[in-house]
Scaffold this motif. Structure first.
Motif, PDB file in Angstrom:
ATOM      1  N   VAL A   1       8.481   2.395   7.623  1.00  0.00           N
ATOM      2  CA  VAL A   1       7.125   2.845   7.956  1.00  0.00           C
ATOM      3  C   VAL A   1       6.230   1.638   8.243  1.00  0.00           C
ATOM      4  O   VAL A   1       5.430   1.651   9.187  1.00  0.00           O
TER       5      VAL A   1
ATOM      6  N   LEU B   1       0.820  -1.217   0.000  1.00  0.00           N
ATOM      7  CA  LEU B   1       0.000   0.000   0.000  1.00  0.00           C
ATOM      8  C   LEU B   1       0.851   1.264   0.000  1.00  0.00           C
ATOM      9  O   LEU B   1       0.326   2.363   0.102  1.00  0.00           O
ATOM     10  N   GLY B   2       2.173   1.084  -0.056  1.00  0.00           N
ATOM     11  CA  GLY B   2       3.023   2.253  -0.236  1.00  0.00           C
ATOM     12  C   GLY B   2       3.933   2.584   0.930  1.00  0.00           C
ATOM     13  O   GLY B   2       4.607   3.612   0.906  1.00  0.00           O
TER      14      GLY B   2
ATOM     15  N   LYS C   1      -2.110   8.080   4.122  1.00  0.00           N
ATOM     16  CA  LYS C   1      -1.253   8.658   5.161  1.00  0.00           C
ATOM     17  C   LYS C   1       0.217   8.440   4.841  1.00  0.00           C
ATOM     18  O   LYS C   1       1.020   9.339   5.027  1.00  0.00           O
ATOM     19  N   VAL C   2       0.560   7.241   4.367  1.00  0.00           N
ATOM     20  CA  VAL C   2       1.983   7.022   4.062  1.00  0.00           C
ATOM     21  C   VAL C   2       2.400   7.843   2.843  1.00  0.00           C
ATOM     22  O   VAL C   2       3.582   8.091   2.638  1.00  0.00           O
TER      23      VAL C   2
ATOM     24  N   PHE D   1      -4.763   4.348   5.409  1.00  0.00           N
ATOM     25  CA  PHE D   1      -3.344   4.003   5.528  1.00  0.00           C
ATOM     26  C   PHE D   1      -2.509   4.355   4.287  1.00  0.00           C
ATOM     27  O   PHE D   1      -1.498   5.060   4.393  1.00  0.00           O
ATOM     28  N   PRO D   2      -2.930   3.886   3.100  1.00  0.00           N
ATOM     29  CA  PRO D   2      -2.107   4.200   1.921  1.00  0.00           C
ATOM     30  C   PRO D   2      -2.019   5.697   1.645  1.00  0.00           C
ATOM     31  O   PRO D   2      -1.023   6.153   1.084  1.00  0.00           O
TER      32      PRO D   2
END
Lengths: 299, 363
Positions: free
Chosen positions: A208, A202-203, B105-106, B102-103
């Motif tokens: 992280v 998801l990146g 925020k990152v 989530f994706p």
């Protein structure tokens, strides 16, 4: 005539007899199974313990006199502060190392993992006394570590690695490591590795993904290990006594000193009570914040 | 954006685990916006393939490009692919909202932009009212939807789905199939869907790739694969087939004459290149076979004894024993069967020369 009479008496439950079930409910008979153990604990553990603790209020004179030491006795203060400091430092270092070890363990190949896990467990089976003396050989001024450091020219004068707080912390962290590793490792095993993979997909970078997914999911194990290690550290006797060299006094050794050498039962019992109450309070507070039963496998 | 520029091109991809060749030189182009299904039995390498596309597994050889960009050795987080895992892999410590956020925020989006996009994604999967729940408070189908929303919220280049419906019960699975098709039409994203379920593959995909032992056996539109399987494995894995074996006696243009003992079969050659003397294997779908009654005619007719008959409401499924080909299966609409077929009764089965397909024997 006689035979029919007997069978009739049997068929009818006699009202005057009380069965175990009627007193304790249907689970009553199972309580009976552990009754001997409970009685043994009451008679030979809790009773003498209570007697000793009671002494803190009665010896040498009735009242709270012993507890005044908590407020105005400098050596009691020093001991309590030393105990708390060593407890916190030991817990912190143990958690750090235990986390690293557990992380490597759960990510190792199964074969390597088994061997490394044995490496964690074996120290648990060796007495603290033996392990304490083993540290002598390594840490004292003429010990292995100083010899190597001096002969390679890194230092000129031997380092004081033992008979001080540093020695106590080294020995205690070593002793506590398996206790720290077990809860953390057990918790990490149950973390779904796909969650970390999902975070990456998801990146999230490696760092992280660790910080936002793996670390929070492993926190219950860390907290459990922290409680266990800290409580153990507070009352630890053998290692501080061996490696502290009488200069770094923790509460357990101080109690021993009061009772065995100074025959000051009142102060010893007072400190023992203080230690016990502190630990119970800590557990009480922690159980409000987190689910202790789940943590220690009670669910 | 130029659509051809978003095609995912995989060339000679290879992966081994020890001595086991999981992926054996696979080449495949996945067109932008396509719903591509990779179908295969367990151990066929389909999940390994997906993990390589996602970047979780390194390649031993070959290349992957997305448009003009070489992504072969990129780490997963820089590929911008959404992925729905088997078992969903929702973050158990985060709420539905935070899972989907989530994706974003990152990627350090601003919080009001995050809120807007998460709401939108949750509405898309019809979960807008469950945003504050934790994953374990959701049903399987709801978790599935959260996983979908999370995988699509950041507008990925493509969506990878690893057997996403395998944990759901039959009714929910059918619902989610519809839902996935709807989402695909609506967002126009490339879907790469992994499954071992042939019904899912046939009903949802634009194109199906059949994998086995680390290689692609056949690919094409679902109806192409169903009508003209290239090998006996495809014919048996995608739907059901009767397999008839015989020796080629003569070839007259399109028409093959095939003999098995005293029985002669007429069969269209299709794309097969067979010569007299070769062994031919014909795959024949159960629904291509019909009952021959009275003086009706068919290109091929054989006699059989009914060994089992099952009624499924809309159709019958009949199992019969034949002298030449062993057990034979046929299905026919219930409306066409005027009388009951008692077990043990003799029947005649017929099919046309174009009903069967010559397949390569790879079992």
């Amino acid at each position: 005539m006689a035979t029919t009479g007997t069978s009739a008496a049997h068929a009818q439950k006699s009202p005057g007899r009380l069965s175990v079930n009627s007193i304790m409910g249907s689970e009553g008979r199972y309580w009976l199974l552990i009754a001997p153990a409970v009685l043994l604990m009451l008679g030979f553990y809790f009773y003498p313990l209570a007697r000793v603790l009671w002494m803190s209020f009665t010896f040498p004179s009735p009242g709270l006199g012993n507890y005044e030491d908590l407020i105005d006795n400098a050596s009691v203060h020093r001991t309590l502060i030393t105990t708390a400091r060593i407890g916190v430092i030991t817990t912190g270092l143990t958690l750090l190392f235990a986390y690293l070890i557990s992380y490597v363990l759960v990510h190792a190949k199964p074969k390597v993992e088994r061997i490394m896990f044995l490496g964690v467990l074996i120290p648990l089976w060796i007495s603290a006394l033996v392990r304490g003396f083993s540290w002598f050989i390594l840490l004292r001024r003429e010990g292995t570590i100083n010899d190597v450091l001096i002969s390679t020219g890194i230092i000129d004068t031997p380092l004081d690695l033992i008979w001080n707080e540093l020695g106590v912390v080294i020995g205690m962290v070593h002793y506590m490591l398996p206790l720290g590793v077990l809860p953390i490792y057990a918790n990490m095993r149950n973390i779904d590795t796909r969650c970390v993979a999902a975070a990456r997909g998801l990146g999230a970078s490696r760092g992280v993904a660790f910080r936002k997914v793996f670390l929070p999911l492993s926190m219950p194990g860390v907290i459990g290990a922290g409680i266990l290690v800290f409580i153990y550290s507070l009352g630890f006797y053998v290692t501080p006594a061996l490696l502290g060299g009488g200069k770094t006094l923790m509460i357990a050794e101080y109690i021993q000193l009061q009772i065995m050498d100074l025959v000051n039962w009142g102060r010893g019992a007072m400190l023992a009570t203080t230690l016990l109450v502190t630990i119970l309070l800590l557990l009480g507070v922690m159980s409000r914040i987190i689910d202790l039963r789940g943590l220690f496998g009670g669910k | 954006m130029n659509t051809t520029n978003r095609d995912l091109r995989v060339t000679n991809l290879e992966k081994s685990f020890g001595d086991f060749r999981a992926i054996n030189r696979i080449s495949l182009t996945i067109r932008a916006g396509e719903f591509l299904t990779i179908l295969g039995p367990s151990g066929s390498g389909k999940t390994t393939f997906l993990n390589m596309v996602a970047g979780f597994l390194d390649t031993d050889g070959g290349t992957m490009t997305l448009g003009d960009r070489d992504i072969t050795h990129l780490p997963p987080e820089t590929r911008d692919f959404g992925m729905v895992f088997q078992g969903y892999a929702l973050f158990p410590h985060l709420s539905v909202f935070d899972n989907v956020a989530f994706p974003l925020k990152v990627r350090k989006w601003s919080s009001d932009k995050i809120a807007r996009h998460v709401e939108e994604a949750l509405d898309l999967v019809q979960l807008g009212n469950l945003r504050d729940r934790m994953p374990k408070q959701l049903s399987g189908g709801q978790q599935q939807r959260v996983a979908l929303a999370r995988a699509m919220v950041f507008r990925p280049n493509l969506l990878l789905l690893d057997e996403p419906l395998s944990a759901l019960d039959k009714k929910l699975r059918a619902e989610m199939q519809e839902e996935l098709k709807r989402l695909h039409r609506k967002v126009g994203l490339t879907f790469i869907y992994i499954t071992h379920d042939q019904d899912e593959a046939l009903s949802m995909s634009d194109r199906v790739v059949v994998m086995r032992n680390g290689v692609i056996v056949q690919q094409g539109r679902p109806d192409e694969l169903y009508k003209t399987p290239r090998t006996s494995f495809v014919a048996g894995f995608l739907g059901r087939s009767n397999f008839l074996r015989g020796d080629v006696v003569s070839l007259d243009g399109e028409k093959l004459t095939i003999r098995n003992g005293d029985l002669t079969l007429r069969q269209h050659a299709g794309t097969a290149t067979l010569q007299p003397g070769d062994t031919a294997l014909i795959a024949l779908r159960p629904e291509a076979v019909s009952l021959i009654e009275g003086d009706a005619q068919a290109d091929n007719v054989i006699e059989a004894t009914v060994s089992d008959s099952n009624y499924f409401g809309s159709n019958f499924s009949i199992t019969a024993e034949t002298d030449h080909f062993g057990t034979f299966e046929l299905t026919m609409p219930a409306a066409q069967l005027s009388h009951d077929l008692a077990v043990g009764s003799r029947i005649r089965l017929g099919w046309s020369a174009s009903a069967g397909v010559i397949v390569e024997d790879d079992e």
